[in-house]
Design a protein around this motif. Structure first.
Motif, PDB file in Angstrom:
ATOM      1  N   THR A 141      -2.654  11.191 -11.026  1.00 51.38           N
ATOM      2  CA  THR A 141      -3.658  12.223 -11.179  1.00 51.38           C
ATOM      3  C   THR A 141      -3.013  13.510 -11.605  1.00 51.38           C
ATOM      4  OG1 THR A 141      -5.867  12.822 -10.542  1.00 51.38           O
ATOM      5  CG2 THR A 141      -4.202  13.104  -8.856  1.00 51.38           C
ATOM      6  N   THR A 162      -4.195  -1.567  -7.929  1.00 49.63           N
ATOM      7  CA  THR A 162      -4.694  -0.208  -8.077  1.00 49.63           C
ATOM      8  C   THR A 162      -3.493   0.676  -8.310  1.00 49.63           C
ATOM      9  OG1 THR A 162      -6.388  -0.626  -6.427  1.00 49.63           O
ATOM     10  CG2 THR A 162      -5.927   1.668  -6.941  1.00 49.63           C
ATOM     11  N   TYR A 163      -3.378   1.275  -9.396  1.00 47.93           N
ATOM     12  CA  TYR A 163      -2.390   2.325  -9.620  1.00 47.93           C
ATOM     13  C   TYR A 163      -3.212   3.562  -9.910  1.00 47.93           C
ATOM     14  CZ  TYR A 163       0.366  -1.795 -10.976  1.00 47.93           C
ATOM     15  OH  TYR A 163       0.952  -3.029 -11.040  1.00 47.93           O
ATOM     16  N   THR A 164      -2.837   4.625  -9.445  1.00 55.47           N
ATOM     17  CA  THR A 164      -3.492   5.889  -9.749  1.00 55.47           C
ATOM     18  C   THR A 164      -2.395   6.938  -9.792  1.00 55.47           C
ATOM     19  OG1 THR A 164      -5.444   5.170  -8.547  1.00 55.47           O
ATOM     20  CG2 THR A 164      -5.240   7.516  -8.946  1.00 55.47           C
ATOM     21  N   THR A 195      -4.655   5.826 -14.577  1.00 49.52           N
ATOM     22  CA  THR A 195      -5.318   4.973 -13.601  1.00 49.52           C
ATOM     23  C   THR A 195      -5.294   3.532 -14.082  1.00 49.52           C
ATOM     24  OG1 THR A 195      -7.284   4.714 -12.222  1.00 49.52           O
ATOM     25  CG2 THR A 195      -7.655   5.199 -14.542  1.00 49.52           C
ATOM     26  N   ASN A 236       1.342  12.543  -2.135  1.00 48.73           N
ATOM     27  CA  ASN A 236       0.314  13.567  -2.176  1.00 48.73           C
ATOM     28  C   ASN A 236       0.734  14.784  -2.941  1.00 48.73           C
ATOM     29  OD1 ASN A 236      -2.375  14.206  -1.794  1.00 48.73           O
ATOM     30  ND2 ASN A 236      -2.284  13.502   0.328  1.00 48.73           N
ATOM     31  N   PHE A 290       0.861  -1.170   0.000  1.00 45.37           N
ATOM     32  CA  PHE A 290       0.000   0.000   0.000  1.00 45.37           C
ATOM     33  C   PHE A 290       0.896   1.217   0.000  1.00 45.37           C
ATOM     34  CE2 PHE A 290      -2.002   3.466   2.297  1.00 45.37           C
ATOM     35  CZ  PHE A 290      -3.182   3.609   1.592  1.00 45.37           C
ATOM     36  N   SER A 291       0.569   2.193  -0.792  1.00 44.90           N
ATOM     37  CA  SER A 291       1.364   3.412  -0.823  1.00 44.90           C
ATOM     38  C   SER A 291       0.464   4.589  -1.065  1.00 44.90           C
ATOM     39  CB  SER A 291       2.413   3.363  -1.928  1.00 44.90           C
ATOM     40  OG  SER A 291       3.471   2.533  -1.570  1.00 44.90           O
ATOM     41  N   VAL A 292       0.976   5.740  -0.786  1.00 41.83           N
ATOM     42  CA  VAL A 292       0.282   6.977  -1.075  1.00 41.83           C
ATOM     43  C   VAL A 292       1.328   8.067  -1.171  1.00 41.83           C
ATOM     44  CG1 VAL A 292      -0.198   8.023   1.169  1.00 41.83           C
ATOM     45  CG2 VAL A 292      -1.987   7.958  -0.554  1.00 41.83           C
ATOM     46  N   ASP A 328      -7.049  -0.194 -12.547  1.00 39.85           N
ATOM     47  CA  ASP A 328      -7.756  -0.897 -11.491  1.00 39.85           C
ATOM     48  C   ASP A 328      -8.002  -2.296 -12.009  1.00 39.85           C
ATOM     49  OD1 ASP A 328     -10.914  -1.261 -10.173  1.00 39.85           O
ATOM     50  OD2 ASP A 328      -9.175  -0.857  -8.918  1.00 39.85           O
ATOM     51  N   THR A 353      -0.915   6.801  -5.940  1.00 41.47           N
ATOM     52  CA  THR A 353      -1.499   5.735  -5.136  1.00 41.47           C
ATOM     53  C   THR A 353      -0.983   4.427  -5.686  1.00 41.47           C
ATOM     54  OG1 THR A 353      -3.552   6.703  -4.336  1.00 41.47           O
ATOM     55  CG2 THR A 353      -3.649   4.427  -4.914  1.00 41.47           C
ATOM     56  N   THR A 359      -1.678   0.145  -4.835  1.00 42.90           N
ATOM     57  CA  THR A 359      -2.185  -0.952  -4.016  1.00 42.90           C
ATOM     58  C   THR A 359      -1.869  -2.218  -4.769  1.00 42.90           C
ATOM     59  OG1 THR A 359      -4.019   0.417  -3.301  1.00 42.90           O
ATOM     60  CG2 THR A 359      -4.210  -1.954  -2.944  1.00 42.90           C
TER      61      THR A 359
END
Length: 82
Positions: free
Chosen positions: A68, A64-66, A73, A39, A35-37, A75, A44, A46
């Motif tokens: 922005t 999940t890669y995001t 993206t 900002n 899990f990462s984030v 999913d 993101t 997952t």
């Protein structure tokens, strides 16, 4: 006293092998987690992975890669059993 210690030691080893035998028989098993984030309103990751193998084939994947700033993206959820 020595025979008692030897008996207890052998019993402990036998007990450990008995409990470990199923995991030896099912040699292939796998799990990963991530899990990462980041900002400033972006990023993101997952990743979840699962695997069994040795021809009891089970596979699972959750991705999940995001990014922005209004782009990128991915999913993905995958599953397999045979």
């Amino acid at each position: 006293m020595v025979p008692l210690r030897r008996t207890l030691a052998l019993t402990g080893v036998a007990f450990g092998l008995t409990l470990g035998a199923p995991s030896v028989a099912m040699a292939d098993a796998d799990f990963r987690d991530s899990f990462s984030v980041a900002n400033a309103e972006g990023a993101t990751i997952t990743v979840v992975h699962s695997h069994v193998g040795e021809d009891g084939e089970v596979t699972y994947e959750y991705v999940t890669y995001t990014a922005t700033a209004h782009g990128a993206t991915v999913d993905r959820t995958t599953s397999k059993a045979e």
